[in-house]
Motif scaffolding. Structure first.
Motif, PDB file in Angstrom:
ATOM      1  N   GLY A   1     -12.939  11.812  -7.150  1.00  0.00           N
ATOM      2  CA  GLY A   1     -12.424  10.463  -7.356  1.00  0.00           C
ATOM      3  C   GLY A   1     -13.467   9.452  -6.925  1.00  0.00           C
ATOM      4  O   GLY A   1     -14.666   9.757  -6.849  1.00  0.00           O
TER       5      GLY A   1
ATOM      6  N   ASN B   1     -10.022  19.157  -9.174  1.00  0.00           N
ATOM      7  CA  ASN B   1      -9.948  17.743  -8.827  1.00  0.00           C
ATOM      8  C   ASN B   1     -10.125  17.614  -7.328  1.00  0.00           C
ATOM      9  O   ASN B   1      -9.652  18.461  -6.569  1.00  0.00           O
ATOM     10  CB  ASN B   1      -8.589  17.153  -9.206  1.00  0.00           C
ATOM     11  CG  ASN B   1      -8.377  17.078 -10.699  1.00  0.00           C
ATOM     12  OD1 ASN B   1      -9.331  17.056 -11.476  1.00  0.00           O
ATOM     13  ND2 ASN B   1      -7.116  17.038 -11.113  1.00  0.00           N
TER      14      ASN B   1
ATOM     15  N   CYS C   1      -9.614  14.536  -4.591  1.00  0.00           N
ATOM     16  CA  CYS C   1      -9.259  13.179  -4.161  1.00  0.00           C
ATOM     17  C   CYS C   1      -8.448  13.290  -2.866  1.00  0.00           C
ATOM     18  O   CYS C   1      -7.759  14.289  -2.652  1.00  0.00           O
ATOM     19  CB  CYS C   1      -8.406  12.457  -5.203  1.00  0.00           C
ATOM     20  SG  CYS C   1      -9.290  11.941  -6.672  1.00  0.00           S
TER      21      CYS C   1
ATOM     22  N   ASN D   1      -7.607   6.450  -6.390  1.00  0.00           N
ATOM     23  CA  ASN D   1      -7.988   7.855  -6.264  1.00  0.00           C
ATOM     24  C   ASN D   1      -9.370   7.895  -5.619  1.00  0.00           C
ATOM     25  O   ASN D   1     -10.388   7.729  -6.287  1.00  0.00           O
ATOM     26  CB  ASN D   1      -8.026   8.524  -7.642  1.00  0.00           C
ATOM     27  CG  ASN D   1      -6.671   8.506  -8.322  1.00  0.00           C
ATOM     28  OD1 ASN D   1      -5.755   9.200  -7.922  1.00  0.00           O
ATOM     29  ND2 ASN D   1      -6.535   7.672  -9.359  1.00  0.00           N
TER      30      ASN D   1
ATOM     31  N   HIS E   1      -2.504   7.841  -1.857  1.00  0.00           N
ATOM     32  CA  HIS E   1      -2.934   6.978  -2.955  1.00  0.00           C
ATOM     33  C   HIS E   1      -2.324   5.579  -2.794  1.00  0.00           C
ATOM     34  O   HIS E   1      -1.414   5.189  -3.538  1.00  0.00           O
ATOM     35  CB  HIS E   1      -2.507   7.578  -4.301  1.00  0.00           C
ATOM     36  CG  HIS E   1      -3.042   8.946  -4.556  1.00  0.00           C
ATOM     37  ND1 HIS E   1      -4.204   9.178  -5.266  1.00  0.00           N
ATOM     38  CD2 HIS E   1      -2.578  10.169  -4.182  1.00  0.00           C
ATOM     39  CE1 HIS E   1      -4.436  10.484  -5.336  1.00  0.00           C
ATOM     40  NE2 HIS E   1      -3.453  11.106  -4.681  1.00  0.00           N
TER      41      HIS E   1
ATOM     42  N   THR F   1     -13.258  12.118 -11.963  1.00  0.00           N
ATOM     43  CA  THR F   1     -11.900  12.024 -12.502  1.00  0.00           C
ATOM     44  C   THR F   1     -11.803  10.977 -13.610  1.00  0.00           C
ATOM     45  O   THR F   1     -10.739  10.802 -14.205  1.00  0.00           O
ATOM     46  CB  THR F   1     -10.895  11.678 -11.389  1.00  0.00           C
ATOM     47  OG1 THR F   1     -11.305  10.468 -10.736  1.00  0.00           O
ATOM     48  CG2 THR F   1     -10.817  12.807 -10.368  1.00  0.00           C
TER      49      THR F   1
END
Length: 275
Positions: A163, A215, A217, A190, A221, A115
């Motif tokens: 991430g 993505n 992750c 992340n 967060h 990322t």
């Protein structure tokens, strides 16, 4: 020339080795590469066909590379280490690999990316936001290499952008322990646990999710201050301190596309539970 296998895993390190082991356990025939001669025996003992390959070596044995690529699927997992020379060495290595790949039977590539290809946009970031990278950092090496492998008529490529990688020997409490006056204490982290990395990659292969960009992750967060304080405390180390900042630069990575396409539920959705 070696007999064709199901999957070749380029880079059997922290992530690639447990992936190759899991693929063997699931019944796949697996080639695995390492740059360390000392690791060859451990690969073989795990049922992985071992190959000593260093793409940065000017004396690279092309026949060994050709034999390694006798597979249907290539998992490409080479950490870019972009800070050393601005990514020039990584770009050269990937160019060497791509050239060899053109004459191989590989028809599907799973490219492990990061990322870090996204700029800090101070908002939720999705897979399409590399358009901002093109504007702000047009020479981004990792994005160039992603496209190098995505743009081919010889194979179809899926890119998974992980991430921050955590788990096993990677203990986040050691990353910032004892450091002071660090920036962006309020920025969201992340992160993703090794167990989820492995599950996601296996699922992409099994479900034949090719030609995609994902993505990956954890769902939650927490901010850097909370995360690294808890991580260092868990190891009995000195927690870091963060300076107060008028403006925080961040990106909050969304994995919604991956969760929808793969019907995936994270095993470790909250990084605060990693330790």
């Amino acid at each position: 020339m070696q007999k064709k296998v199901d999957i070749s895993v380029m880079g059997c390190g922290w992530l690639g080795l447990p992936l190759a082991e899991a693929l063997v356990r699931s019944g796949s025939r697996v080639n695995g590469s390492t740059t360390s001669e000392q690791k060859l025996d451990s690969l073989s003992q795990a049922g992985i066909n071992p190959f000593l390959i260093n793409l940065a070596d000017p004396q690279l044995d092309q026949q060994v590379l050709e034999d390694f690529l006798q597979a249907e699927v290539l998992v490409l997992n080479i950490p870019p280490k972009l800070r050393a020379d601005g990514g020039e060495s990584y770009l050269q290595q990937m160019t060497v690999l791509r050239k060899a790949l053109l004459s191989s039977p590989v028809n599907r590539v799973l490219f492990v990316s990061s990322t870090s290809v996204y700029p800090e946009l101070n908002r939720v970031v999705t897979e399409e936001d590399t358009s901002y990278t093109d504007e702000l950092d047009p020479d981004n090496t990792l994005l160039q290499v992603e496209r190098m492998f995505r743009n081919s008529e010889n194979w179809v490529c899926t890119v998974v952008r992980f991430g921050g990688l955590v788990g096993a020997s990677r203990q986040p409490g050691r990353f910032l322990a004892g450091k002071h006056n660090l920036p962006n204490g309020d920025a969201p982290v992340n992160m993703i646990h090794l167990a989820d990395c492995l599950s996601i990659m296996e699922r992409i292969v099994v479900q034949q999710k090719w030609g995609q960009v994902y993505n990956a992750c954890a769902d939650e967060h927490p901010n850097r201050r909370s995360f690294y304080t808890a991580a260092t405390t868990a190891l009995g180390l000195e927690p870091p301190t963060f300076k107060d900042m008028e403006e925080t630069r961040f990106k909050l990575i969304s994995s919604q596309k991956l969760k929808d396409d793969l019907a995936y539920i994270f095993s470790f959705p909250d990084p605060m539970a990693f330790f």
